[in-house]
Design an enzyme around this catalytic site. Structure first.
Site, mmCIF file in Angstrom:
data_model
loop_
_atom_site.group_PDB
_atom_site.id
_atom_site.type_symbol
_atom_site.label_atom_id
_atom_site.label_comp_id
_atom_site.label_asym_id
_atom_site.label_seq_id
_atom_site.Cartn_x
_atom_site.Cartn_y
_atom_site.Cartn_z
ATOM 1 C CB THR A 172 -53.265 15.040 -37.438
ATOM 2 O OG1 THR A 172 -52.872 13.707 -37.100
ATOM 3 C CG2 THR A 172 -52.153 16.008 -37.073
ATOM 4 N N GLY A 360 -28.136 4.947 -22.645
ATOM 5 C CA GLY A 360 -28.436 4.354 -21.336
ATOM 6 C C GLY A 360 -29.407 5.185 -20.519
ATOM 7 C CD GLU A 384 -51.132 10.934 -44.647
ATOM 8 O OE1 GLU A 384 -52.182 11.161 -43.998
ATOM 9 O OE2 GLU A 384 -51.053 11.081 -45.869
HETATM 10 C C1 LIG Z 1 -51.625 10.114 -33.605
HETATM 11 C C2 LIG Z 1 -52.395 9.699 -34.811
HETATM 12 C C3 LIG Z 1 -52.719 10.635 -35.765
HETATM 13 C C4 LIG Z 1 -53.454 10.265 -36.892
HETATM 14 N N1 LIG Z 1 -53.822 11.225 -37.809
HETATM 15 C C5 LIG Z 1 -54.686 10.890 -38.786
HETATM 16 C C6 LIG Z 1 -55.241 11.905 -39.642
HETATM 17 O O1 LIG Z 1 -54.897 13.088 -39.577
HETATM 18 N N2 LIG Z 1 -56.191 11.535 -40.529
HETATM 19 C C7 LIG Z 1 -56.611 10.233 -40.651
HETATM 20 O O2 LIG Z 1 -57.478 9.976 -41.473
HETATM 21 N N3 LIG Z 1 -56.078 9.250 -39.888
HETATM 22 C C8 LIG Z 1 -55.149 9.550 -38.957
HETATM 23 N N4 LIG Z 1 -54.644 8.563 -38.130
HETATM 24 C C9 LIG Z 1 -55.066 7.190 -38.323
HETATM 25 C C10 LIG Z 1 -53.999 6.339 -38.990
HETATM 26 O O3 LIG Z 1 -53.839 6.710 -40.328
HETATM 27 C C11 LIG Z 1 -54.416 4.870 -38.807
HETATM 28 O O4 LIG Z 1 -54.260 4.543 -37.441
HETATM 29 C C12 LIG Z 1 -53.610 3.944 -39.673
HETATM 30 O O5 LIG Z 1 -53.915 4.125 -41.021
HETATM 31 C C13 LIG Z 1 -53.841 2.463 -39.314
HETATM 32 O O6 LIG Z 1 -55.188 2.183 -39.244
HETATM 33 P P1 LIG Z 1 -55.788 1.434 -37.968
HETATM 34 O O7 LIG Z 1 -55.327 2.135 -36.752
HETATM 35 O O8 LIG Z 1 -57.260 1.262 -38.162
HETATM 36 O O9 LIG Z 1 -55.100 0.018 -37.962
HETATM 37 P P2 LIG Z 1 -55.519 -1.284 -38.795
HETATM 38 O O10 LIG Z 1 -55.760 -0.956 -40.208
HETATM 39 O O11 LIG Z 1 -56.611 -1.983 -38.059
HETATM 40 O O12 LIG Z 1 -54.179 -2.108 -38.698
HETATM 41 C C14 LIG Z 1 -53.741 -2.721 -37.478
HETATM 42 C C15 LIG Z 1 -52.420 -3.428 -37.772
HETATM 43 O O13 LIG Z 1 -52.606 -4.424 -38.801
HETATM 44 C C16 LIG Z 1 -51.737 -4.171 -39.905
HETATM 45 N N5 LIG Z 1 -52.400 -4.493 -41.160
HETATM 46 C C17 LIG Z 1 -53.584 -4.019 -41.600
HETATM 47 N N6 LIG Z 1 -53.878 -4.531 -42.822
HETATM 48 C C18 LIG Z 1 -52.849 -5.331 -43.162
HETATM 49 C C19 LIG Z 1 -52.535 -6.132 -44.309
HETATM 50 N N7 LIG Z 1 -53.360 -6.198 -45.346
HETATM 51 N N8 LIG Z 1 -51.372 -6.819 -44.312
HETATM 52 C C20 LIG Z 1 -50.515 -6.760 -43.245
HETATM 53 N N9 LIG Z 1 -50.753 -6.026 -42.137
HETATM 54 C C21 LIG Z 1 -51.890 -5.312 -42.089
HETATM 55 C C22 LIG Z 1 -51.409 -2.689 -39.813
HETATM 56 O O14 LIG Z 1 -50.193 -2.385 -40.447
HETATM 57 C C23 LIG Z 1 -51.352 -2.465 -38.313
HETATM 58 O O15 LIG Z 1 -50.102 -2.846 -37.826
HETATM 59 C C24 LIG Z 1 -53.850 8.910 -37.052
HETATM 60 C C25 LIG Z 1 -53.504 7.955 -36.101
HETATM 61 C C26 LIG Z 1 -52.789 8.332 -34.975
HETATM 62 C C27 LIG Z 1 -52.451 7.281 -33.948
#
Ligand SMILES: Cc1cc2nc3c(=O)[nH]c(=O)nc-3n(C[C@H](O)[C@H](O)[C@H](O)COP(=O)(O)OP(=O)(O)OC[C@H]3O[C@@H](n4cnc5c(N)ncnc54)[C@H](O)[C@@H]3O)c2cc1C
Length: 407
Positions: A172, A360, A384
């Site tokens: 971000t 709606g 986060e």
């Molecule tokens: C618009 C946007 C802004 C962002 N800004 C930042 C930023 O400024 N800095 C930064 O570093 N990151 C940023 N992110 C990244 C964000 O923090 C991650 O997308 C988030 O932490 C989830 O990681 P992932 O997308 O790899 O999903 P994954 O970790 O692959 O998870 C996918 C799904 O599986 C679930 N899951 C994962 N592990 C488990 C578990 N052990 N038990 C149950 N469920 C689980 C998750 O909850 C999720 O629903 C941003 C993302 C977006 C979309």
């Protein structure tokens, strides 16, 4: 030392100012920058200068994400002192700003999540050196999101510099910020204790913004992929201590989240409060008045649903206030920060989408901002730490289990 559930009087003018700014400066440009994705909201420069001015004059305590440094004064154990400080001021003012627009709040110069990381982890010299910067925060990588202990970006000490190599995604303000706080490992073999954060000024050779993401919501905010290739930063840009202490585990870097999760909760609450305020008006226009003096079950279904949404949001708000108040009073708040983020993230998405439903066709149409708020709020339940990850953290803390024992 009981928490008082009244909003502290000393923050009322700050909150009032934030609300005015949200109404008069953010709302009018909200749709414009939702449609003009990746265009810099230049109107924010003036606003950021105003916030800087307020902070310098001491008229504001924590007008944005940067104001989350914990007070060094120790709790004297008497149980009588209760401090309402920068953390509480920040969540309350950010809530109001996000009533205006979450994407624009996230785009505010010098108020990035990296600023919170600096405020949480930096020593006094670093705090002074990085005063006034605008810092994004880069944790996530192509193969590493929720499991942030698994990051692969490396930092190798070479003389008096660290050499960074790796790829960070979804940063971000990654394009607009002038500094990036990057999480990297000093030694993958040493596990999570070796993960440190490094402040990298923009323009440092070896660092480049690769691309920007197109997104569902918070389109005013830029989200970047950043590549680090033999990117050298001075050794003193490692935030906090360089020592790798396996007993400390992840505690150093993770301290950031104790401060930023209540902030993200406040964003979700502000956005949902905006949706409820508008929905109340639209329902009234349609002849449905919400009556606080009658039981919900005697009222029209739309009014009863509204009351339920409002009480859910109030629960989230109280958890947010508790987490921030604990930080101000130097009480460990990891559990409460995750509870606040989990509740506010889920309730935020539920409230905003339910408001679309209640209103709606008007709720779904671009003539109002309800559909936008439903899109904007989803990210607050993801970044986060996602909803599921917050619940995992809460479960571990409540059950007294380690991250290895409960995955
Ligand atoms: C618009 C946007 C802004 C962002 N800004 C930042 C930023 O400024 N800095 C930064 O570093 N990151 C940023 N992110 C990244 C964000 O923090 C991650 O997308 C988030 O932490 C989830 O990681 P992932 O997308 O790899 O999903 P994954 O970790 O692959 O998870 C996918 C799904 O599986 C679930 N899951 C994962 N592990 C488990 C578990 N052990 N038990 C149950 N469920 C689980 C998750 O909850 C999720 O629903 C941003 C993302 C977006 C979309």
């Amino acid at each position: 030392m009981p928490i008082s559930l009244d909003d502290p009087k000393k923050f009322r003018s700050l909150v009032g100012q934030a609300h005015q700014v949200a109404m008069n400066m953010l709302r009018p440009i909200s749709r414009k920058y939702d449609l003009a994705e990746h265009e810099y909201p230049k109107e924010l420069d003036m606003l950021a200068a105003m916030i800087d001015g307020l902070a310098e004059s001491g008229a504001s305590e924590g007008a944005g994400a940067a104001g989350v440094r914990r007070d060094d004064k120790q709790d004297d154990g008497s149980g009588t002192q209760s401090k309402n400080g920068a953390n509480l001021a920040s969540v309350m003012s950010i809530q109001e700003m996000c009533w205006g627009d979450v994407g624009l709040l996230l785009s505010m110069p010098r108020q990035g999540l990296g600023n919170s990381a600096i405020a949480s982890v930096a020593d006094d010299e670093q705090l002074a050196r990085f005063d006034g910067v605008w810092a994004g925060m880069a944790i996530t990588e192509p193969g590493t999101g929720s499991d942030s202990a698994n990051i692969k970006t490396t930092a190798v000490l070479d003389g008096d510099e660290y050499v960074l190599n790796g790829e960070k995604i979804f940063v971000t303000s990654g394009d607009r910020a002038d500094h990036i706080v990057v999480w990297a490992t000093l030694d993958k073999e040493l596990g999570r204790a070796a993960i440190k954060s490094f402040v990298v000024p923009k323009g440092t050779p070896g660092m480049r913004v690769e691309r920007l993401e197109h997104k569902l919501g918070i389109r005013a905010s830029d989200t970047a992929t950043i590549i680090f290739e033999n990117c050298r930063v001075p050794a003193e840009n490692l935030l906090g201590s360089a020592e790798v202490d396996p007993k400390q585990g992840f505690a150093g870097a993770m301290a950031t989240f104790d401060n930023t999760r209540p902030l993200v909760a406040s964003m979700a609450i502000g956005c949902a409060a905006a949706a409820l305020d508008l929905t109340r008006e639209l329902l009234a226009d349609a002849g449905v008045e919400v009556d606080y003096d009658r039981p919900a079950y005697t009222q029209p279904a739309a009014a009863a649903k509204f009351l339920q949404l409002e009480s859910d949001l109030e629960g989230a708000r109280l958890l947010m206030l508790q987490a921030a108040w604990m930080a101000d009073n130097r009480k460990p708040n990891s559990l409460e920060a995750s509870m606040a983020k989990a509740k506010a993230g889920r309730v935020g998405s539920d409230v905003t989408l339910s408001c679309v439903e209640l209103c709606g066709a008007v709720g779904y149409s671009e003539t109002e901002l309800l559909e936008k708020w439903a899109r904007d709020s989803k990210i607050l339940d993801i970044f986060e730490g996602t909803q599921q990850i917050q619940q995992l953290i809460v479960a571990r803390r409540v059950l007294g289990l380690t991250s290895n024992e409960l995955k």
